[in-house]
Design a protein around this motif. Structure first.
Motif, short mmCIF file in Angstrom:
data_model
loop_
_atom_site.label_atom_id
_atom_site.label_comp_id
_atom_site.label_asym_id
_atom_site.label_seq_id
_atom_site.Cartn_x
_atom_site.Cartn_y
_atom_site.Cartn_z
N PHE B 85 38.60 33.76 40.96
CA PHE B 85 37.30 33.77 40.29
C PHE B 85 36.43 34.90 40.83
O PHE B 85 35.83 35.66 40.07
CB PHE B 85 36.63 32.41 40.49
CG PHE B 85 35.38 32.23 39.68
CD1 PHE B 85 35.47 32.00 38.31
CD2 PHE B 85 34.13 32.30 40.27
CE1 PHE B 85 34.33 31.83 37.56
CE2 PHE B 85 32.98 32.14 39.52
CZ PHE B 85 33.09 31.91 38.16
N ILE B 86 36.39 35.00 42.16
CA ILE B 86 35.55 36.04 42.77
C ILE B 86 36.06 37.42 42.39
O ILE B 86 35.29 38.30 41.99
CB ILE B 86 35.50 35.87 44.30
CG1 ILE B 86 34.76 34.57 44.66
CG2 ILE B 86 34.81 37.07 44.96
CD1 ILE B 86 34.83 34.19 46.12
N ILE B 87 37.39 37.61 42.47
CA ILE B 87 37.93 38.94 42.13
C ILE B 87 37.59 39.29 40.68
O ILE B 87 37.20 40.41 40.37
CB ILE B 87 39.45 39.01 42.36
CG1 ILE B 87 39.77 38.85 43.85
CG2 ILE B 87 40.01 40.36 41.88
CD1 ILE B 87 41.24 38.92 44.18
N SER B 88 37.69 38.30 39.79
CA SER B 88 37.42 38.59 38.38
C SER B 88 35.95 38.95 38.15
O SER B 88 35.59 39.52 37.13
CB SER B 88 37.82 37.41 37.50
OG SER B 88 36.86 36.38 37.59
N LYS B 89 35.10 38.59 39.10
CA LYS B 89 33.67 38.89 38.95
C LYS B 89 33.28 40.23 39.58
O LYS B 89 32.17 40.71 39.39
CB LYS B 89 32.83 37.80 39.66
CG LYS B 89 32.83 36.49 38.94
CD LYS B 89 31.61 36.37 38.06
CE LYS B 89 31.62 35.05 37.35
NZ LYS B 89 31.56 35.18 35.92
N ILE B 90 34.21 40.79 40.36
CA ILE B 90 33.88 42.03 41.06
C ILE B 90 33.75 43.17 40.05
O ILE B 90 34.49 43.22 39.06
CB ILE B 90 34.98 42.37 42.10
CG1 ILE B 90 34.95 41.33 43.23
CG2 ILE B 90 34.78 43.77 42.67
CD1 ILE B 90 36.06 41.51 44.23
N ASN B 91 32.82 44.02 40.32
CA ASN B 91 32.61 45.23 39.52
C ASN B 91 33.94 45.94 39.27
O ASN B 91 34.74 46.14 40.18
CB ASN B 91 31.66 46.14 40.33
CG ASN B 91 31.23 47.33 39.54
OD1 ASN B 91 32.03 47.93 38.81
ND2 ASN B 91 29.97 47.66 39.65
N ILE B 92 34.16 46.34 38.03
CA ILE B 92 35.45 46.89 37.62
C ILE B 92 35.90 48.07 38.48
O ILE B 92 37.08 48.29 38.69
CB ILE B 92 35.41 47.27 36.12
CG1 ILE B 92 36.81 47.51 35.55
CG2 ILE B 92 34.53 48.48 35.87
CD1 ILE B 92 37.33 46.32 34.81
N LYS B 93 34.93 48.79 39.03
CA LYS B 93 35.26 49.96 39.84
C LYS B 93 36.02 49.57 41.11
O LYS B 93 36.91 50.27 41.55
CB LYS B 93 33.98 50.71 40.22
CG LYS B 93 33.58 51.78 39.22
CD LYS B 93 32.36 52.55 39.72
CE LYS B 93 31.12 52.09 38.99
NZ LYS B 93 29.87 52.53 39.57
N LEU B 168 41.55 34.52 33.84
CA LEU B 168 40.10 34.68 33.90
C LEU B 168 39.67 36.04 33.39
O LEU B 168 38.67 36.17 32.68
CB LEU B 168 39.61 34.50 35.34
CG LEU B 168 39.57 33.08 35.87
CD1 LEU B 168 39.23 33.08 37.35
CD2 LEU B 168 38.57 32.24 35.11
N SER B 169 40.43 37.09 33.73
CA SER B 169 39.96 38.41 33.34
C SER B 169 40.26 38.69 31.87
O SER B 169 39.63 39.54 31.27
CB SER B 169 40.58 39.49 34.23
OG SER B 169 41.97 39.48 34.11
#
Lengths: 345, 281, 265
Positions: B85-93, B168-169
């Motif tokens: 969940f956290i990784i999917s929320k991280i800024n795409i960069k 999620l992504s």
């Protein structure tokens, strides 16, 4: 009508660059207002700010007189119909429409009744237990509207809701949406890049470009009296010609001076002249105010669209009669057909 | 494409028969015959190998293995869902970098990753040395179930995180917005939209962790020591130590069955959720 | 904001969990003391031991040879089989694809022991050949799984266009189809190679007579007790992996760059 339900005051939004610049706008109760502009003009961002999905960098947003800058979407009495509908794939139609009421812990009996009412409104009675992927684009569209309207929002936001439909269905849905808006009597804020759609459905059209409002007005005003070259060009096809306003009611362009109905410009002010292609009449060469050669003719179904080269530039003309390429023709128009726009706006 | 190109696959069809189908048929054959057989004429069919499997001793082994695999799977899920969940929320960069960092340890040999935990948990390991330094007595951290679970979670965590992250992504962000728009706060949106939509990812994650966990013999062997048997170590023992291929084959067939059954139960669960949305409420 | 920080702390802890064991291995590989508790100063002696260790050198040799051979052969068989299977009729195709899936979904231990039974039942000696055949067997399905989607997304008219322009079917395959599905083939090869390099369980069951690979050596060393040479070995293998990743990254960046340049012309 007349009561402001939404008001935007000096709203700006920056990402890496500024996408909205000092937007001032109000929406009246029960109004059908359309934000119109090319992609990237800021219309969707404006809508997302209204919905609460984006927050303005500067400026204030009022809903019924109260500042709602920091109110999250789920606490706004505003609902949205999303561009690609955003129906929940894990829920059937009934549960999609019931979503908002479930959250409010409404009783099953009322939900059942309301969902039925909504399905009737959008002409999809009996679809309750179907899956959303069994629906056509137009049907999904209706479900998205029903899902939003069941919450009895005061304002419904629609983000290019007809963009994915084919032309025929689009025309039908345009009428139906307008009809629905009258029936439920709420405010619609509608986003589109299709000028024809905007003109057909709206009470008020807001033309935007480069994050700024270009013109606000009724469809008739916008069409007939574009305030600047961008609006004129965007609303229908136009010939925009450089000219000089000699004095009130007198304009010079393409080397000739014409009578017109506009006034209030500075003496010898440099202006844009707008000539709608459908306002220009093709006549034998010697009768025309402007003379030129037909360089292209395209049949458009109802009329022909021709380009006439008058030396300095090409002029677009629409006519039900066809003139073959290479013909010398004259062009004629009346003073009422000449629209003058100031160059800075 | 050319229909003649079918022929390209024929060698592999033969290969599949010899190296995939035949071996499994042989395993099955061994599982239903007696040990005494030395040539094809004196073949003796029996169900004794399966009967033996249902002996309390071996049922115990099976239950222990399933338990251990379940606990490891639950730990992976509880730890892994928030990670995905956290990784999917991280800024795409930065997302790909974080993702790469996360799967980088997977590139190390699995034996080494497991061995590393021997160094940490061992009697002379880091933790015990640290405890001794502070004046506490050593703890017995290695060669028990907790050590096995740590090893499994360490090895299999990415198998849980990656499918959930993918689900999620892939999810349309507008669905989350639609939920907020319809009056759901963050918690409700998570429970009613995000979680159900990521369920397919959760289910493949569970399958991908449970399967190697229940059949693993390396991790129990290295971190669990020789004390208790698990289904994987039992099979290894039967084949490589005692040489009882018949019973070993029966255990292997039973293990395949357990995995097959749990997979189909999970898959049905998934279909149900996706089909009739109204059950969810 | 509070939530943001919570996220960061959680991810931080997870990364500690993931990387601490690796760091420990690397650190101890330079520790001049057999008991792992104490730091006995910096040394390279475990590395020297490692290079003098016959078992490890043999294992390294077999690991690389088997991985290169198995991945190459599997890529070849897998690619042409994928093309063949793609042209199968619906039912036989789905049967074949499902059988192909078996080694992927079966636990390694079942694949390993079933192959062992096959070899021993046919009186084949366990050793290099049996291990290589096993690796090829579990590599091929992954190659097929990597190539199939590329075939599916391939424009069906490409081959027809080539044939129309006078190409023979084989020529069309070589010059049109294969280049189009190349990314899938390369992915398949890389997956196969990594699986082979890392495999323990299947090799463990199907090898014999002194043929080992690194995983097997590590396993037997680890079971005998902790030996600092393994730490040195881990550090070297980790470095190799990092270098490999770095090269892959550079390469794909380069390929992307070239693609972008190409677009400008």
């Amino acid at each position: 009508m007349g009561n402001k339900i939404i008001e935007l005051k000096n709203i700006s939004k920056d990402y890496d660059v500024r996408v909205l610049n000092k937007i001032n706008l109000y929406v009246n109760e029960n109004e059908f207002l359309t934000l119109l502009g090319p992609s990237g003009c800021g219309k969707t961002t404006t809508l997302r700010i209204l919905g609460g999905f984006e927050f303005p960098t500067e400026g204030d947003l009022f809903f019924e007189g109260k500042n709602i800058n920091n109110v999250p979407p789920h606490k706004r009495q505003i609902n949205t119909v999303f561009q690609k509908y955003a129906l929940f794939p894990h829920l059937n139609i009934y549960e999609n429409i019931a979503f908002g009421l479930r959250i409010k812990k409404t009783s099953d009996a009322i939900i059942k009744e309301e969902v039925k009412k909504m399905l009737k409104l959008v002409n999809l009675e009996g679809f309750e237990s179907r899956n959303i992927d069994s629906l056509s684009g137009g049907q999904q569209q209706r479900i998205a509207i029903a899902r939003a309207l069941i919450n009895k929002p005061k304002v419904l936001l629609l983000d290019e809701p007809l963009g994915a439909l084919d032309l025929k269905l689009r025309k039908e849905m345009q009428l139906e949406l307008k009809h629905m808006q009258r029936e439920v009597g709420i405010t619609f804020v509608y986003v589109t890049h299709d000028q024809e759609e905007a003109l057909t459905m709206s009470d008020t059209v807001v033309v935007m470009n480069h994050g700024e409002i270009q013109q606000i007005g009724t469809p008739v005003d916008i069409y007939n009296e574009p305030e600047n070259a961008f609006v004129a060009d965007f609303i229908g096809e136009s010939n925009i010609i450089d000219g000089v306003m000699n004095e009130d009611y007198l304009v010079t362009f393409l080397g000739r001076t014409f009578k017109c109905v506009d006034y209030g410009f500075n003496k010898n002010e440099s202006i844009h002249v707008v000539l709608r292609p459908e306002d220009i009449v093709m006549v034998p060469e010697k009768e025309g105010y402007l003379k030129g050669t037909v360089t292209s003719t395209i049949f458009k179904g109802v009329h022909y669209e021709m380009i006439v080269n008058v030396g300095a530039l090409d002029i677009l003309v629409q006519s039900t009669y066809q003139s073959p390429v290479g013909d010398r023709v004259g062009l004629k128009f009346t003073p009422e057909d000449i629209h003058i726009m100031s160059k800075e706006a | 494409m050319n229909k003649k190109q079918k022929f390209f696959a024929y060698p592999y069809v033969v290969w599949m028969f010899i190296f995939i189908v035949l071996p499994i048929v042989l395993v099955f054959l061994y599982s239903i015959t007696t040990k005494e057989v030395n040539n094809i004429k004196t073949i003796n069919f029996t169900l004794n190998n399966y009967k033996l499997f249902f002996d309390p001793l071996y049922i115990g082994v099976t239950i222990r293995s399933i338990n251990l695999a379940l606990v490891s799977t639950i730990f992976c899920l509880v730890l892994g869902y928030p990670i995905a969940f956290i990784i999917s929320k991280i800024n795409i960069k930065h997302r790909n970098t974080v993702l790469l960092l996360f799967i980088l340890p997977m590139w190390m040999n699995m034996l080494l990753r497991t061995y590393a935990w021997m160094t940490i948990l061992g009697n002379n390991g880091i933790i015990n040395n640290f405890l001794n330094m502070l004046g506490f007595p050593s703890l017995r951290l290695l060669y028990n179930n907790s050590a096995i679970i740590i090893g499994m979670v360490y090895n299999f965590l990415p198998f849980m995180v990656l499918p959930i992250y993918t689900a999620l992504s892939k999810m349309d962000q507008h669905l989350v917005e639609a939920s907020h728009d319809l009056g759901a706060d963050n918690r409700t949106t998570f429970l009613r939209v995000i979680l159900p939509l990521s369920l397919p990812g959760v289910i493949s994650g569970i399958i991908m962790v449970f399967m190697p966990a229940v059949s693993s013999f390396v991790i129990p062997r290295l971190l669990g020591g020789n004390r208790s048997l698990y289904i994987g170590t039992l099979i290894e023992n039967l084949f490589l130590v005692t040489g009882d291929w018949n019973f070993g084959s029966a255990v292997a067939i039973m293990m395949m069955l357990i995995i097959l059954v749990s997979m189909s139960i999970l898959n049905r669960f998934d279909v149900d959720k996706e089909g009739g949305g109204s059950n969810l409420w | 904001m509070v939530k943001r920080n919570l996220h960061k702390i959680y991810m931080g802890l997870i990364f500690v969990f993931l990387y601490a064991p690796i760091l420990v291995l690397v650190t101890y590989s330079f520790n001049d003391s057999t008991s792992r508790g104490n730091w006995g100063g910096f040394t390279l002696k475990w590395y020297i031991d490692l290079f003098n260790d016959r078992d490890i050198k043999t294992a390294l040799y077999y690991t690389v040879i088997v991985a290169v051979l198995a991945a190459t052969i599997a890529t070849f068989i897998g690619t042409i089989s994928a093309i063949g299977l793609y042209n199968f009729n619906k039912t036989p195709k789905s049967i074949m694809v499902n059988i192909n899936y078996l080694p992927v979904v079966n636990p390694d231990i079942v694949t390993g022991l079933s192959l062992m039974i096959l070899y021993l039942s046919t009186n084949m000696r366990l050793g290099f050949l049996s291990m290589l055949l096993s690796h090829i067997t579990f590599d091929i399905p992954f190659v097929i799984l990597a190539v199939m989607p590329k075939l599916k997304s391939l424009n069906k008219h490409l081959t027809e266009a080539a044939l129309d322009l006078g190409a023979t079917p084989l020529y069309a395959l070589r010059k049109v189809v294969i280049p189009e599905i190349m990314p899938g083939i390369i992915t398949g090869f890389l997956i196969a190679f990594t699986l082979s390099i890392d495999d323990f369980v299947i090799s463990f069951f199907t090898t014999g007579s002194g043929v080992t690979n690194l995983s097997i050596v590590i396993y037997s060393m680890a079971r005998r007790g902790v030996k600092p040479t393994i730490n040195a070995l881990s550090t070297l293998m980790l470095t190799a992996v990092l270098i490999l990743l770095f090269i892959i990254n550079k390469r794909s960046a380069l390929v992307d760059g070239q693609k972008n340049n190409g677009g400008n012309y």
